[in-house]
Design a protein around this motif. Structure first.
Motif, short mmCIF file in Angstrom:
data_model
loop_
_atom_site.label_atom_id
_atom_site.label_comp_id
_atom_site.label_asym_id
_atom_site.label_seq_id
_atom_site.Cartn_x
_atom_site.Cartn_y
_atom_site.Cartn_z
N PRO A 85 0.91 -1.22 0.07
CA PRO A 85 0.01 -0.03 -0.09
C PRO A 85 0.89 1.32 0.14
O PRO A 85 1.60 1.26 0.69
N GLY A 86 0.30 2.34 -0.83
CA GLY A 86 1.09 3.39 -0.90
C GLY A 86 0.05 4.62 -1.07
O GLY A 86 -1.25 4.41 -0.90
N GLU A 87 0.48 5.86 -1.26
CA GLU A 87 -0.29 7.00 -1.59
C GLU A 87 0.03 7.58 -2.73
O GLU A 87 1.10 7.76 -3.11
N ALA A 88 -1.04 7.98 -3.56
CA ALA A 88 -0.88 8.68 -4.61
C ALA A 88 -2.06 9.72 -4.92
O ALA A 88 -3.18 9.52 -4.60
N VAL A 89 -1.66 10.78 -5.47
CA VAL A 89 -2.46 11.82 -5.92
C VAL A 89 -2.28 12.28 -7.34
O VAL A 89 -1.01 12.30 -7.81
N LEU A 90 -3.10 12.30 -8.09
CA LEU A 90 -3.19 12.76 -9.50
C LEU A 90 -3.84 13.85 -9.82
O LEU A 90 -5.12 13.99 -9.43
N LEU A 91 -3.23 14.86 -10.42
CA LEU A 91 -3.53 16.06 -10.62
C LEU A 91 -3.14 16.59 -11.96
O LEU A 91 -2.54 16.05 -12.76
N GLU A 92 -4.16 17.48 -12.50
CA GLU A 92 -3.95 18.22 -13.89
C GLU A 92 -3.48 19.68 -13.55
O GLU A 92 -3.55 20.32 -12.37
N THR A 93 -2.04 19.93 -14.13
CA THR A 93 -1.63 21.25 -13.74
C THR A 93 -0.95 21.93 -15.06
O THR A 93 -0.98 21.34 -16.24
N VAL A 94 -0.78 23.25 -14.94
CA VAL A 94 -0.27 24.01 -15.95
C VAL A 94 0.90 24.83 -15.41
O VAL A 94 0.88 25.27 -14.06
N GLY A 95 1.88 25.24 -16.12
CA GLY A 95 2.88 26.20 -15.55
C GLY A 95 2.24 27.34 -15.07
O GLY A 95 1.45 27.86 -15.88
N LEU A 96 2.99 28.03 -14.15
CA LEU A 96 2.34 29.52 -13.63
C LEU A 96 2.68 30.37 -14.71
O LEU A 96 1.63 31.32 -14.71
#
Length: 190
Positions: free
Chosen positions: A64-75
């Motif tokens: 077991p582990g932890e994961a977060v998946l996000l959509e992002t753009v450069g600042l």
């Protein structure tokens, strides 16, 4: 440069068993992910990458582990360009390694030619090596999301290897007894 969206995966997995951690890293690198730091990687946003990252997210949680998946753009544009440079640097590194293997292939053909080692077995072995080079280049190109500078040089080197093997194949063919014209053989009519 238009705003580029990326998929950002952050994850944390137990240090043991190391094989699972390494397999995860290989899978992500095999997709062309760029690591910003340990456990934080980016991929260009595509439906395929999103689908595959969701599968990986589930695998991480089962470790077991932890994961977060996000959509992002450069600042801003500069940040986006930094990310693209990271992707192209990774691909250029792979292209450099590929180009080195092309040089090894060329050296092998040169060695066999200098030794006049014109056998079908050697030709078959070199043909297999060339097919491996073709497959390797195709894999790198699939991950070259931003047309890294060394991509064209790698393609040119592969074309040179193909031409070199064709020349060697003609030499092998010409060197074989069954392919030589015998002086007592009747000439073929035109």
């Amino acid at each position: 440069m238009e705003t580029q969206a990326w998929l950002l995966l952050t994850y944390k997995v137990p240090p043991e068993p190391a094989a699972k951690r390494v397999a995860l890293w290989r899978k992500l690198k095999g997709m062309g992910a760029v690591y910003l730091q340990n456990g934080v990687c980016l991929l260009p946003k595509t439906d395929d990458h999103l689908r595959r990252l969701k599968v990986i997210e589930n695998e991480i949680e089962s470790i077991p582990g932890e994961a977060v998946l996000l959509e992002t753009v450069g600042l801003d544009r500069a940040q986006g360009e930094k990310v693209v440079r990271r992707f192209t640097a990774d691909r250029d590194e792979a292209y450099r390694e590929f180009i080195d293997k092309c040089a090894d292939f060329e050296a092998e053909i040169a060695k066999e030619t200098a030794a006049e080692h014109f056998t079908y077995a050697e030709l078959e072995e070199n043909d297999e090596d060339l097919e491996k080079l073709k497959g390797w280049l195709a894999k790198i190109q699939r991950l070259d999301f931003y047309q890294a500078p060394l991509g064209q040089e790698a393609e040119a080197r592969l074309r040179e290897c193909v031409a070199l093997l064709e020349t060697y194949a003609r030499q092998v063919f010409d060197a074989q007894e069954e392919n030589r014209t015998r002086p007592d053989a009747p000439e073929a009519k035109s």
